[in-house]
Design a protein around this motif. Structure first.
Motif, mmCIF file in Angstrom:
data_model
loop_
_atom_site.group_PDB
_atom_site.id
_atom_site.type_symbol
_atom_site.label_atom_id
_atom_site.label_comp_id
_atom_site.label_asym_id
_atom_site.label_seq_id
_atom_site.Cartn_x
_atom_site.Cartn_y
_atom_site.Cartn_z
ATOM 1 N N ALA A 10 1.976 4.178 11.865
ATOM 2 C CA ALA A 10 1.670 5.309 10.668
ATOM 3 C C ALA A 10 1.608 4.184 9.510
ATOM 4 C CB ALA A 10 2.153 6.905 10.853
ATOM 5 N N LEU A 11 2.038 3.188 9.618
ATOM 6 C CA LEU A 11 2.624 2.496 8.595
ATOM 7 C C LEU A 11 1.324 2.025 8.303
ATOM 8 C CD1 LEU A 11 5.969 0.386 8.566
ATOM 9 C CD2 LEU A 11 5.429 2.700 6.749
ATOM 10 N N ALA A 12 0.247 2.035 8.854
ATOM 11 C CA ALA A 12 -1.242 1.279 8.510
ATOM 12 C C ALA A 12 -2.056 2.361 7.785
ATOM 13 C CB ALA A 12 -1.780 1.548 9.980
ATOM 14 N N LEU A 13 -1.387 3.784 7.365
ATOM 15 C CA LEU A 13 -2.285 4.333 6.317
ATOM 16 C C LEU A 13 -1.660 3.964 5.292
ATOM 17 C CD1 LEU A 13 -3.372 6.878 5.567
ATOM 18 C CD2 LEU A 13 -1.625 8.310 5.422
ATOM 19 N N VAL A 14 -0.387 3.990 4.687
ATOM 20 C CA VAL A 14 1.043 3.985 3.867
ATOM 21 C C VAL A 14 -0.077 2.299 2.989
ATOM 22 C CG1 VAL A 14 2.931 3.139 2.389
ATOM 23 C CG2 VAL A 14 2.636 5.201 4.500
ATOM 24 N N GLU A 15 0.003 1.258 3.990
ATOM 25 C CA GLU A 15 -0.410 -0.027 3.904
ATOM 26 C C GLU A 15 -1.706 -0.028 3.202
ATOM 27 O OE1 GLU A 15 -0.549 -4.368 6.195
ATOM 28 O OE2 GLU A 15 -1.317 -2.911 7.121
ATOM 29 N N SER A 16 -2.748 0.900 3.797
ATOM 30 C CA SER A 16 -4.103 0.598 3.486
ATOM 31 C C SER A 16 -4.159 1.905 2.217
ATOM 32 C CB SER A 16 -5.368 1.230 4.547
ATOM 33 O OG SER A 16 -4.432 2.404 4.559
ATOM 34 N N LEU A 17 -3.795 2.483 2.091
ATOM 35 C CA LEU A 17 -3.247 3.425 0.254
ATOM 36 C C LEU A 17 -3.193 2.482 -0.787
ATOM 37 C CD1 LEU A 17 -3.497 5.773 -1.076
ATOM 38 C CD2 LEU A 17 -1.447 6.072 -0.365
ATOM 39 N N VAL A 18 -1.988 1.785 -0.471
ATOM 40 C CA VAL A 18 -1.969 0.991 -1.690
ATOM 41 C C VAL A 18 -2.818 -0.374 -1.664
ATOM 42 C CG1 VAL A 18 -0.358 -0.690 -2.552
ATOM 43 C CG2 VAL A 18 0.975 1.282 -1.079
ATOM 44 N N ASN A 19 -3.706 -0.732 -0.677
ATOM 45 C CA ASN A 19 -4.371 -1.389 -1.042
ATOM 46 C C ASN A 19 -5.734 -1.555 -1.121
ATOM 47 O OD1 ASN A 19 -2.350 -3.777 -0.439
ATOM 48 N ND2 ASN A 19 -2.923 -3.757 1.564
ATOM 49 N N THR A 20 -5.950 0.004 -1.636
ATOM 50 C CA THR A 20 -7.135 0.484 -2.328
ATOM 51 C C THR A 20 -7.547 -0.441 -3.493
ATOM 52 O OG1 THR A 20 -6.213 2.076 -3.092
ATOM 53 C CG2 THR A 20 -7.330 2.623 -0.903
ATOM 54 N N LEU A 21 -6.282 -0.658 -4.154
ATOM 55 C CA LEU A 21 -7.035 -1.445 -5.766
ATOM 56 C C LEU A 21 -6.155 -2.627 -5.383
ATOM 57 C CD1 LEU A 21 -6.472 -1.310 -8.769
ATOM 58 C CD2 LEU A 21 -4.619 -0.678 -8.411
ATOM 59 N N ASP A 22 -6.904 -3.950 -5.595
ATOM 60 C CA ASP A 22 -7.256 -5.083 -5.713
ATOM 61 C C ASP A 22 -6.761 -4.798 -7.160
ATOM 62 O OD1 ASP A 22 -7.003 -8.192 -7.057
ATOM 63 O OD2 ASP A 22 -9.384 -8.321 -5.148
ATOM 64 N N ILE A 23 -5.642 -5.444 -7.497
ATOM 65 C CA ILE A 23 -4.792 -5.970 -9.228
ATOM 66 C C ILE A 23 -5.230 -6.756 -9.632
ATOM 67 C CG2 ILE A 23 -2.956 -6.713 -10.315
ATOM 68 C CD1 ILE A 23 -1.274 -4.763 -7.835
ATOM 69 N N GLU A 24 -6.140 -8.139 -8.609
ATOM 70 C CA GLU A 24 -6.643 -9.397 -9.431
ATOM 71 C C GLU A 24 -8.119 -9.197 -9.923
ATOM 72 O OE1 GLU A 24 -6.405 -14.097 -8.270
ATOM 73 O OE2 GLU A 24 -6.762 -12.626 -6.650
ATOM 74 N N SER A 25 -8.641 -8.291 -8.783
ATOM 75 C CA SER A 25 -10.467 -8.573 -10.122
ATOM 76 C C SER A 25 -10.468 -6.959 -10.165
ATOM 77 C CB SER A 25 -11.018 -8.110 -8.667
ATOM 78 O OG SER A 25 -10.867 -7.291 -7.300
ATOM 79 N N GLY A 26 -9.396 -5.609 -10.223
ATOM 80 C CA GLY A 26 -9.559 -4.370 -11.022
ATOM 81 C C GLY A 26 -10.245 -3.493 -10.113
ATOM 82 N N GLU A 54 0.850 3.721 -6.343
ATOM 83 C CA GLU A 54 1.828 2.978 -7.607
ATOM 84 C C GLU A 54 2.857 3.814 -7.084
ATOM 85 O OE1 GLU A 54 0.215 0.544 -8.696
ATOM 86 O OE2 GLU A 54 -1.731 1.220 -8.170
ATOM 87 N N SER A 55 3.372 4.057 -6.556
ATOM 88 C CA SER A 55 5.029 4.404 -6.511
ATOM 89 C C SER A 55 5.607 4.337 -5.486
ATOM 90 C CB SER A 55 4.989 5.794 -6.856
ATOM 91 O OG SER A 55 5.332 6.747 -7.309
ATOM 92 N N LEU A 56 4.381 4.198 -4.478
ATOM 93 C CA LEU A 56 4.815 3.249 -2.611
ATOM 94 C C LEU A 56 4.356 2.287 -3.347
ATOM 95 C CD1 LEU A 56 2.110 5.072 -0.688
ATOM 96 C CD2 LEU A 56 4.484 4.954 -0.023
ATOM 97 N N ARG A 57 3.905 1.712 -3.813
ATOM 98 C CA ARG A 57 3.361 -0.270 -3.933
ATOM 99 C C ARG A 57 5.067 -0.976 -4.345
ATOM 100 N NH1 ARG A 57 -1.114 -3.026 -4.783
ATOM 101 N NH2 ARG A 57 -2.019 -1.319 -5.795
ATOM 102 N N ALA A 58 5.613 0.399 -5.731
ATOM 103 C CA ALA A 58 6.771 0.253 -6.488
ATOM 104 C C ALA A 58 8.344 -0.185 -5.061
ATOM 105 C CB ALA A 58 6.976 1.071 -7.369
#
Length: 167
Positions: A10-26, A54-58
């Motif tokens: 189930a961590l794949a859900l968390v990983e994919s959620l955080v990775n919905t934003l590409d910080i470098e490209s915006g 963003e809370s997950l990313r932190a």
């Protein structure tokens, strides 16, 4: 961005959620109908989904030993309204925590975190230390001390910066 294999379970859900934003490209996949549909979100769900992301990313930055890049709502506070229940399999007696309501994203994330805690994999999900990246990745290194989502991109950039700083 990582070339690593997805996080387990189930961590794949968390990983994919955080990775919905590409910080470098915006680029934010929540800006597209397909990106929202992937997580069962409506336009009205977006502020809360972005706050959760963003809370997950932190937390994932903390797993990697880094402070968050900005102030965020504590993850525990966001997941407090996502009750879990114990589901017991009548055939073999196995048990797991499942969301009381499987629909909302925070409920699914809370269940994923609970599953990862039980499996001992939660702290292996990290965010890349590069300030222009912070991509989520699952650290499969033997010692659990991975620092970058990709050695070929973020790791190479960091090592090159250190090398050039020596001159």
């Amino acid at each position: 961005m990582s070339e690593r294999s997805p996080a387990p379970g189930a961590l794949a859900l968390v990983e994919s959620l955080v990775n919905t934003l590409d910080i470098e490209s915006g680029a934010d996949s929540f800006d597209t109908a397909d990106g929202r549909a992937r997580f069962g979100l409506t336009e009205g769900d977006l502020p809360a989904a972005r706050e959760l992301r963003e809370s997950l990313r932190a937390v994932l930055l903390a797993h990697a030993g880094h402070p968050p890049h900005r102030e965020v709502t504590p993850l525990g506070q966001l997941l407090a309204g996502a009750p879990l229940v114990v589901a017991v399999d009548e055939q073999d007696g196995s048990a797991l925590l499942t969301p009381a309501d499987r629909g909302p994203l925070p409920s699914r994330v809370a269940a994923a975190v609970a599953e990862a805690l039980v499996a001992g994999t939660w702290t292996r999900l990290k965010a890349c230390e590069s300030v222009t990246c912070h991509w989520a990745y699952y650290d499969r290194s033997p010692a659990g001390r991975g620092r970058w989502c990709s050695m070929q991109v973020c790791g190479a950039r960091a090592k090159m910066r250190r090398y050039r700083a020596k001159d």
